[in-house]
Write a protein that holds these residues in place. Structure first.
Motif, PDB file in Angstrom:
ATOM      1  N   ARG B  74     -11.977  10.224   7.558  1.00 56.89           N
ATOM      2  CA  ARG B  74     -12.695  10.414   8.822  1.00 56.89           C
ATOM      3  C   ARG B  74     -14.178  10.272   8.534  1.00 56.89           C
ATOM      4  NH1 ARG B  74     -10.024  14.958  12.257  1.00 56.89           N
ATOM      5  NH2 ARG B  74      -8.276  13.775  13.085  1.00 56.89           N
ATOM      6  N   THR B  75     -14.784   9.230   9.040  1.00 55.98           N
ATOM      7  CA  THR B  75     -16.220   9.001   8.802  1.00 55.98           C
ATOM      8  C   THR B  75     -17.015  10.176   9.319  1.00 55.98           C
ATOM      9  OG1 THR B  75     -15.627   6.806   9.593  1.00 55.98           O
ATOM     10  CG2 THR B  75     -17.887   7.125   8.868  1.00 55.98           C
ATOM     11  N   GLY B  76     -18.047  10.534   8.534  1.00 56.68           N
ATOM     12  CA  GLY B  76     -18.902  11.630   8.981  1.00 56.68           C
ATOM     13  C   GLY B  76     -18.369  12.998   8.607  1.00 56.68           C
ATOM     14  N   THR B  77     -17.188  13.022   7.988  1.00 58.41           N
ATOM     15  CA  THR B  77     -16.646  14.305   7.508  1.00 58.41           C
ATOM     16  C   THR B  77     -16.331  14.168   6.031  1.00 58.41           C
ATOM     17  OG1 THR B  77     -14.286  13.841   7.777  1.00 58.41           O
ATOM     18  CG2 THR B  77     -15.491  14.571   9.750  1.00 58.41           C
ATOM     19  N   ALA B  78     -15.852  15.255   5.448  1.00 59.15           N
ATOM     20  CA  ALA B  78     -15.526  15.252   4.020  1.00 59.15           C
ATOM     21  C   ALA B  78     -14.140  14.669   3.733  1.00 59.15           C
ATOM     22  CB  ALA B  78     -15.634  16.672   3.466  1.00 59.15           C
ATOM     23  N   MET B  79     -13.430  14.197   4.749  1.00 61.22           N
ATOM     24  CA  MET B  79     -12.078  13.648   4.554  1.00 61.22           C
ATOM     25  C   MET B  79     -12.192  12.220   4.020  1.00 61.22           C
ATOM     26  SD  MET B  79      -8.781  13.980   4.672  1.00 61.22           S
ATOM     27  CE  MET B  79      -7.319  12.917   4.762  1.00 61.22           C
ATOM     28  N   PRO B  80     -11.726  12.001   2.753  1.00 63.11           N
ATOM     29  CA  PRO B  80     -11.832  10.668   2.174  1.00 63.11           C
ATOM     30  C   PRO B  80     -10.613   9.814   2.506  1.00 63.11           C
ATOM     31  CG  PRO B  80     -10.993  12.167   0.515  1.00 63.11           C
ATOM     32  CD  PRO B  80     -11.143  12.970   1.783  1.00 63.11           C
ATOM     33  N   PRO B  81     -10.711   8.488   2.309  1.00 65.54           N
ATOM     34  CA  PRO B  81      -9.558   7.610   2.522  1.00 65.54           C
ATOM     35  C   PRO B  81      -8.638   7.622   1.310  1.00 65.54           C
ATOM     36  CG  PRO B  81     -11.488   6.315   1.940  1.00 65.54           C
ATOM     37  CD  PRO B  81     -11.908   7.751   1.916  1.00 65.54           C
ATOM     38  N   TRP B  82      -7.375   7.927   1.486  1.00 64.92           N
ATOM     39  CA  TRP B  82      -6.433   8.019   0.386  1.00 64.92           C
ATOM     40  C   TRP B  82      -5.655   6.728   0.171  1.00 64.92           C
ATOM     41  CZ3 TRP B  82      -6.011  12.494  -2.657  1.00 64.92           C
ATOM     42  CH2 TRP B  82      -6.806  13.554  -2.232  1.00 64.92           C
ATOM     43  N   ARG B  83      -5.973   5.716   0.993  1.00 60.02           N
ATOM     44  CA  ARG B  83      -5.320   4.413   0.812  1.00 60.02           C
ATOM     45  C   ARG B  83      -5.545   3.957  -0.621  1.00 60.02           C
ATOM     46  NH1 ARG B  83      -4.006   0.795   4.633  1.00 60.02           N
ATOM     47  NH2 ARG B  83      -5.328   1.751   6.212  1.00 60.02           N
ATOM     48  N   GLY B  84      -4.481   3.479  -1.257  1.00 62.36           N
ATOM     49  CA  GLY B  84      -4.604   3.087  -2.662  1.00 62.36           C
ATOM     50  C   GLY B  84      -4.035   4.169  -3.562  1.00 62.36           C
ATOM     51  N   LEU B  85      -4.122   5.411  -3.120  1.00 64.35           N
ATOM     52  CA  LEU B  85      -3.493   6.494  -3.871  1.00 64.35           C
ATOM     53  C   LEU B  85      -2.135   6.834  -3.271  1.00 64.35           C
ATOM     54  CD1 LEU B  85      -6.530   8.845  -4.569  1.00 64.35           C
ATOM     55  CD2 LEU B  85      -5.325   7.426  -6.192  1.00 64.35           C
ATOM     56  N   VAL B  86      -2.009   6.636  -1.949  1.00 66.75           N
ATOM     57  CA  VAL B  86      -0.710   6.754  -1.282  1.00 66.75           C
ATOM     58  C   VAL B  86      -0.520   5.556  -0.362  1.00 66.75           C
ATOM     59  CG1 VAL B  86      -0.760   9.288  -1.354  1.00 66.75           C
ATOM     60  CG2 VAL B  86      -1.497   8.111   0.714  1.00 66.75           C
ATOM     61  N   THR B  87       0.750   5.171  -0.181  1.00 61.82           N
ATOM     62  CA  THR B  87       1.039   4.055   0.720  1.00 61.82           C
ATOM     63  C   THR B  87       1.231   4.597   2.131  1.00 61.82           C
ATOM     64  OG1 THR B  87       3.433   4.269   0.494  1.00 61.82           O
ATOM     65  CG2 THR B  87       2.296   2.878  -1.149  1.00 61.82           C
ATOM     66  N   GLU B  88       1.367   3.658   3.079  1.00 65.29           N
ATOM     67  CA  GLU B  88       1.554   4.062   4.472  1.00 65.29           C
ATOM     68  C   GLU B  88       2.830   4.880   4.643  1.00 65.29           C
ATOM     69  OE1 GLU B  88       0.716   0.955   7.189  1.00 65.29           O
ATOM     70  OE2 GLU B  88       1.873   1.893   8.803  1.00 65.29           O
ATOM     71  N   SER B  89       3.903   4.432   4.019  1.00 62.99           N
ATOM     72  CA  SER B  89       5.161   5.175   4.214  1.00 62.99           C
ATOM     73  C   SER B  89       5.108   6.519   3.485  1.00 62.99           C
ATOM     74  CB  SER B  89       6.371   4.352   3.774  1.00 62.99           C
ATOM     75  OG  SER B  89       6.305   4.091   2.394  1.00 62.99           O
ATOM     76  N   GLU B  90       4.364   6.586   2.403  1.00 66.71           N
ATOM     77  CA  GLU B  90       4.214   7.870   1.703  1.00 66.71           C
ATOM     78  C   GLU B  90       3.394   8.830   2.553  1.00 66.71           C
ATOM     79  OE1 GLU B  90       2.542   6.559  -1.979  1.00 66.71           O
ATOM     80  OE2 GLU B  90       4.508   6.298  -2.944  1.00 66.71           O
ATOM     81  N   ALA B  91       2.363   8.308   3.218  1.00 69.24           N
ATOM     82  CA  ALA B  91       1.553   9.147   4.109  1.00 69.24           C
ATOM     83  C   ALA B  91       2.422   9.677   5.250  1.00 69.24           C
ATOM     84  CB  ALA B  91       0.368   8.359   4.651  1.00 69.24           C
ATOM     85  N   ALA B  92       3.309   8.831   5.754  1.00 67.21           N
ATOM     86  CA  ALA B  92       4.213   9.258   6.836  1.00 67.21           C
ATOM     87  C   ALA B  92       5.138  10.368   6.338  1.00 67.21           C
ATOM     88  CB  ALA B  92       5.024   8.065   7.341  1.00 67.21           C
ATOM     89  N   TRP B  93       5.614  10.232   5.123  1.00 64.10           N
ATOM     90  CA  TRP B  93       6.470  11.274   4.523  1.00 64.10           C
ATOM     91  C   TRP B  93       5.705  12.588   4.401  1.00 64.10           C
ATOM     92  CZ3 TRP B  93       6.339  14.256   0.102  1.00 64.10           C
ATOM     93  CH2 TRP B  93       7.551  14.866  -0.286  1.00 64.10           C
ATOM     94  N   MET B  94       4.421  12.507   4.026  1.00 67.15           N
ATOM     95  CA  MET B  94       3.608  13.713   3.871  1.00 67.15           C
ATOM     96  C   MET B  94       3.383  14.381   5.227  1.00 67.15           C
ATOM     97  SD  MET B  94       1.005  12.082   1.078  1.00 67.15           S
ATOM     98  CE  MET B  94      -0.224  13.374   0.938  1.00 67.15           C
ATOM     99  N   VAL B  95       3.154  13.575   6.255  1.00 69.28           N
ATOM    100  CA  VAL B  95       2.952  14.131   7.600  1.00 69.28           C
ATOM    101  C   VAL B  95       4.195  14.886   8.041  1.00 69.28           C
ATOM    102  CG1 VAL B  95       2.703  13.514  10.045  1.00 69.28           C
ATOM    103  CG2 VAL B  95       1.217  12.461   8.325  1.00 69.28           C
ATOM    104  N   GLU B  96       5.360  14.275   7.794  1.00 70.70           N
ATOM    105  CA  GLU B  96       6.624  14.918   8.158  1.00 70.70           C
ATOM    106  C   GLU B  96       6.777  16.254   7.444  1.00 70.70           C
ATOM    107  OE1 GLU B  96       8.744  14.403  10.493  1.00 70.70           O
ATOM    108  OE2 GLU B  96       9.792  16.170   9.715  1.00 70.70           O
ATOM    109  N   ARG B  97       6.393  16.269   6.204  1.00 69.76           N
ATOM    110  CA  ARG B  97       6.490  17.491   5.401  1.00 69.76           C
ATOM    111  C   ARG B  97       5.555  18.580   5.937  1.00 69.76           C
ATOM    112  NH1 ARG B  97       8.877  18.486   0.469  1.00 69.76           N
ATOM    113  NH2 ARG B  97       7.880  20.139  -0.725  1.00 69.76           N
ATOM    114  N   LEU B  98       4.367  18.157   6.352  1.00 73.64           N
ATOM    115  CA  LEU B  98       3.422  19.121   6.942  1.00 73.64           C
ATOM    116  C   LEU B  98       3.968  19.672   8.244  1.00 73.64           C
ATOM    117  CD1 LEU B  98      -0.012  17.348   6.365  1.00 73.64           C
ATOM    118  CD2 LEU B  98       0.655  19.588   5.472  1.00 73.64           C
TER     119      LEU B  98
END
Lengths: 390, 105
Positions: B74-98
């Motif tokens: 998120r630009t302007g915040t401390a949230m960095p881009p994790w692309r490259g460390l996690v894939t799109e489907s892995e991010a979706a899996w993490m969201v589901e887990r949350l």
């Protein structure tokens, strides 16, 4: 009438520390290792390089930090969930514990050792407690703007019975003078956008805050408060874009070597060497990744650096005479924190994802010991008790 | 199926359903979520420098927004881009887990 007396004797015996029967020992070579997920701390002996006890049921320790009492007997543990716990190192037990906020990032102990201050995100502000009883002494709300409150970061103790801290959301640095029996006297200074952490010079004079929302550092000279905050800023080369920050640098004392500060940059993979007289950045040392901790060995000959993801499996050591990286160590996965023994012959390193703390000889870089620890994070030794701003 | 036809179905399979990561990768992602995301969002996701991520805070926010936030930051915040460390489907899996509030790896 003998009965209550007899019961009183039994009660007293029940509370006697188990070590009373064993040898007496000092606490100067003891320390605490935070086991962040297990809600537990280990008490360790740095002379023997072993664990001597543990204290459990301490809640969410995901960013837990520790300060020590003046007599090095007690550790004050600040939990992420807002719990403040006074731990007796000799009996490995909780002396006192209370919930003081919903979300907290750290704390400090006053110059005279009588007051404990907490750095809180929610509710935003600083609370001050008696170090002996943990009774609340003051509640400083980090209010700004139109009825907003800010997260508080970078809380340190300072000479003159003061605490200095930064307001992340407000972009300010506050200096609070606290004397028992009097209301706190607070001075406020504009610092810059989003100070995320701060450290204090060893003499307790200069408070340096790192800025996240803009480039550079904010410096407050406690001997010249009227001059306000000074900004320290490098000349940036064109195209020097900011890199993603997966973990903020953590500014923690021990960064002044002779006339030069060694400070991590945020959003740049480099170390800034700042001349303490001119506050100019005289050198930018390129690093392997985003530095998190940058800590000088007590004799100032080395600087040890760890990193954020994805480089968080390595340690780099800079020789301060040559200003070059002279060694890289790979202790394991997720190197979170490091702590030198008081005179610096060893360094203890927490390796979170290997459930290990590694002890290195700082001269030869040989491993001296490996201790098992459950997701270890912060490591704190009692010698901190006698350092301003730590 | 021949190798050729299997490959032809792959992009559609990925687009249609977040394929679960391997068990080993799931363990790594669960650890990342709790320990590294938890560094800012709290080990129990009650917040810190970053906002809380408990199910009640994610309610009403579509998956695609959360996945995009993880990947691009998120630009302007401390949230960095994790692309490259996690894939799109892995991010979706993490969201589901949350969303299901499974906090232990």
């Amino acid at each position: 009438m003998k009965f209550p007396f007899f019961v009183a004797i039994l009660a007293t015996l029940g509370h006697m520390p188990s070590s009373a029967a064993a040898e007496l020992r000092g606490t100067g070579d003891l320390g605490v290792i935070v086991e962040r997920a297990a809600g537990r701390v280990q008490i360790v002996d740095t002379s023997q390089r072993t664990r001597i006890g543990e204290v459990a049921q301490l809640g969410d320790l995901s960013h837990a930090t520790v300060v020590f009492s003046r007599d090095e007997r007690y550790a004050y543990l600040f939990g992420r969930d807002g719990a403040l716990t006074k731990i007796d190192l000799l009996t490995a037990s909780i002396a006192k514990r209370l919930e003081q906020a919903h979300n907290s990032v750290g704390g400090a102990i006053s110059q005279d050792g009588r007051l404990i201050a907490t750095s809180n995100y929610t509710p935003g502000g600083v609370k001050v407690f008696s170090a002996g009883t943990l009774d609340l002494v003051a509640d400083i709300q980090a209010a700004y703007g139109e009825g907003q409150t800010s997260k508080v970061v970078g809380l340190v103790d300072a000479p003159g019975h003061r605490f200095v801290f930064s307001l992340f959301d407000a972009g300010e640095i506050w200096v609070a003078e606290l004397k028992i029996g009097q209301a706190p006297v607070v001075q406020k200074f504009k610092a810059g956008k989003e100070p995320y952490d701060a450290l204090m010079s060893p003499d307790g004079r200069y408070y340096i805050a790192g800025l996240f929302g803009e480039e550079g550092l904010a410096v407050l000279d406690l001997w010249n408060l009227n001059a306000g905050v000074k900004r320290v800023l490098p000349d940036f080369a064109k195209g020097d874009d900011k890199l993603p920050v997966f973990k903020m640098p953590h500014l923690e004392g021990r960064a002044l070597v002779g006339d030069y500060w060694f400070l991590p940059a945020v959003g740049h993979h480099e170390l800034w060497v700042v001349d303490r007289r001119s506050w100019q950045i005289v050198k930018r040392i390129a690093l392997a990744g985003q530095p998190v901790f940058v800590i000088a060995r007590p004799d100032d000959r080395q600087i040890w650096i760890n990193y954020a993801l994805p480089d968080n499996d390595r340690l780099d050591i800079i020789d301060t005479r040559d200003l070059a990286v002279v060694k890289t160590l790979k202790p394991g996965k997720a190197v979170l924190h490091m702590e030198f023994t008081p005179k610096g012959e060893d360094i203890w390193v927490s390796v979170r994802d290997d459930d290990t703390v590694v002890v290195y000889d700082t001269e030869t870089f040989e491993e001296r010991a490996r201790l098992r620890a459950d997701k270890p994070s912060g490591i704190f030794f009692t010698a901190r008790a006698h350092r301003l701003g730590l | 199926m021949s190798k050729g036809s299997w490959v032809a179905w792959l992009p559609i399979a990925v687009a249609c359903a977040a394929e679960d990561p391997s068990p080993k990768r799931q363990q790594e992602l669960a650890n990342l979520l709790q320990q590294d995301c938890g560094s800012c969002h709290g080990l129990r996701f009650k917040g810190g420098l970053g906002p809380p991520l408990l199910p009640e805070h994610l309610q009403g926010k579509p998956d695609i927004l959360l996945v995009e936030t993880i990947l691009n930051g998120r630009t302007g915040t401390a949230m960095p881009p994790w692309r490259g460390l996690v894939t799109e489907s892995e991010a979706a899996w993490m969201v589901e887990r949350l969303r299901s509030n499974k906090t232990e790896p």
